[in-house]
Design a protein around this motif. Structure first.
Motif, PDB file in Angstrom:
ATOM      1  N   ARG A  62       0.843  -1.190   0.000  1.00  0.00           N
ATOM      2  CA  ARG A  62       0.000   0.000   0.000  1.00  0.00           C
ATOM      3  C   ARG A  62       0.879   1.241   0.000  1.00  0.00           C
ATOM      4  O   ARG A  62       1.712   1.414   0.891  1.00  0.00           O
ATOM      5  N   SER A 106       0.790   5.367   0.137  1.00  0.00           N
ATOM      6  CA  SER A 106      -0.085   6.465   0.542  1.00  0.00           C
ATOM      7  C   SER A 106       0.650   7.788   0.379  1.00  0.00           C
ATOM      8  O   SER A 106       1.608   8.070   1.113  1.00  0.00           O
ATOM      9  N   ASP A 141      -1.224   7.179  -4.584  1.00  0.00           N
ATOM     10  CA  ASP A 141      -1.867   6.159  -3.755  1.00  0.00           C
ATOM     11  C   ASP A 141      -2.044   4.906  -4.609  1.00  0.00           C
ATOM     12  O   ASP A 141      -2.574   4.978  -5.714  1.00  0.00           O
ATOM     13  N   GLN A 184      -2.629   0.400  -4.248  1.00  0.00           N
ATOM     14  CA  GLN A 184      -2.768  -0.793  -3.421  1.00  0.00           C
ATOM     15  C   GLN A 184      -2.647  -2.029  -4.300  1.00  0.00           C
ATOM     16  O   GLN A 184      -3.250  -2.099  -5.368  1.00  0.00           O
ATOM     17  N   ASN A 201      -3.162  -6.106  -4.157  1.00  0.00           N
ATOM     18  CA  ASN A 201      -3.767  -7.190  -3.392  1.00  0.00           C
ATOM     19  C   ASN A 201      -3.374  -8.540  -3.965  1.00  0.00           C
ATOM     20  O   ASN A 201      -3.113  -8.670  -5.167  1.00  0.00           O
TER      21      ASN A 201
END
Length: 255
Positions: A3, A5, A21, A23, A25
């Protein structure tokens, strides 16, 4: 698994990347798209440990991290397959598979390669990924571009990658060979890896992507899940939609 940020990277007064940003998974393909100079390469350098970020936070498995080297990234299960693949064309497929991670026996200066074991392991790993190579002893330079990409993906998976970053894997390939690579990207995703596909081709991204991030001049201009964006919208963002409309107006022939 990863992640980012508000991550950024500056070279002195020059901001190459800012407020990103992202992410990643497990079991998903995250596509990072953008034109030349958009910041894709800079983002790869941060995620692969080549350059530490200078702003924002970088979490791996919910733990804030600063990667100081590519070895740090590899130790945490982040493998990067670059466009040039880092292979030695005249070496056999199995030798390239273990390049930099050779299995040896004995002590220096009498250390020897465990050739039989490496050949068998490479062949098994390729077969497990469904990659067909006529001869594990043939020079890797005799394989097609798609096959070389596939070997590089299988190598990363075998050596414990949990996150696989692919830098423009279909850029220099034809339609058929691009399809071969996209199939193995899907296979890596189905094995539970988090895949980051960096590309300038929205059609290839939309075929396998679960999440799309479009960069422009070092900033994010689109961040959407698959169901929230169409191929046409993705293509328009990539090509600079409003700018192209304005350019078309300027170039229109007079009546």
């Amino acid at each position: 698994m990863i992640r980012l940020s508000g991550v950024g990277l500056s070279y002195g007064p020059i901001r190459a990347l800012h407020d990103i940003d992202l992410q990643v998974n497990a079991g998903e393909v995250t596509c990072v798209l953008g034109d030349n100079g958009a910041g894709k390469s800079t983002l790869i350098k941060i995620m692969s440990g080549l350059h530490p970020h200078t702003a924002g936070r970088f979490h791996i498995d919910d733990r804030e991290t600063v990667l100081r080297s590519p070895r740090d990234a590899l130790d945490l299960g982040i493998a990067t397959v670059y466009q040039d693949l880092a292979v030695v064309p005249l070496m056999p497929v199995w030798r390239n598979f273990f390049l930099g991670s050779e299995l040896t026996t004995g002590r220096f200066p009498l250390r020897r390669l465990r050739i039989r074991e490496m050949r068998g392991t490479a062949e098994t790993a390729l077969n497990d990924m469904g990659i067909a190579v006529a001869d594990i002893d043939q020079p890797i330079g005799t394989l097609s571009g798609g096959q070389r990409q596939s070997v590089a993906i299988a190598r990363a998976v075998h050596f414990g990658a949990r996150v696989l970053i692919l830098d423009e894997p279909t850029a220099a390939l034809g339609v058929h060979q691009s399809g071969v690579v996209l199939r193995y990207i899907a296979a890596a995703r189905d094995r539970g890896l988090g895949v980051v596909l960096v590309t300038h081709n929205p059609h290839h991204a939309h075929l396998v992507g679960d999440h799309f991030v479009v960069l422009k001049l070092g900033a994010t201009v689109l961040d959407a899940r698959r169901g929230a964006v169409t191929l046409d919208q993705l293509t328009a963002q990539m090509s600079g939609g409003d700018e192209l409309t304005e350019l078309a107006r300027e170039l229109r022939r007079p009546a």
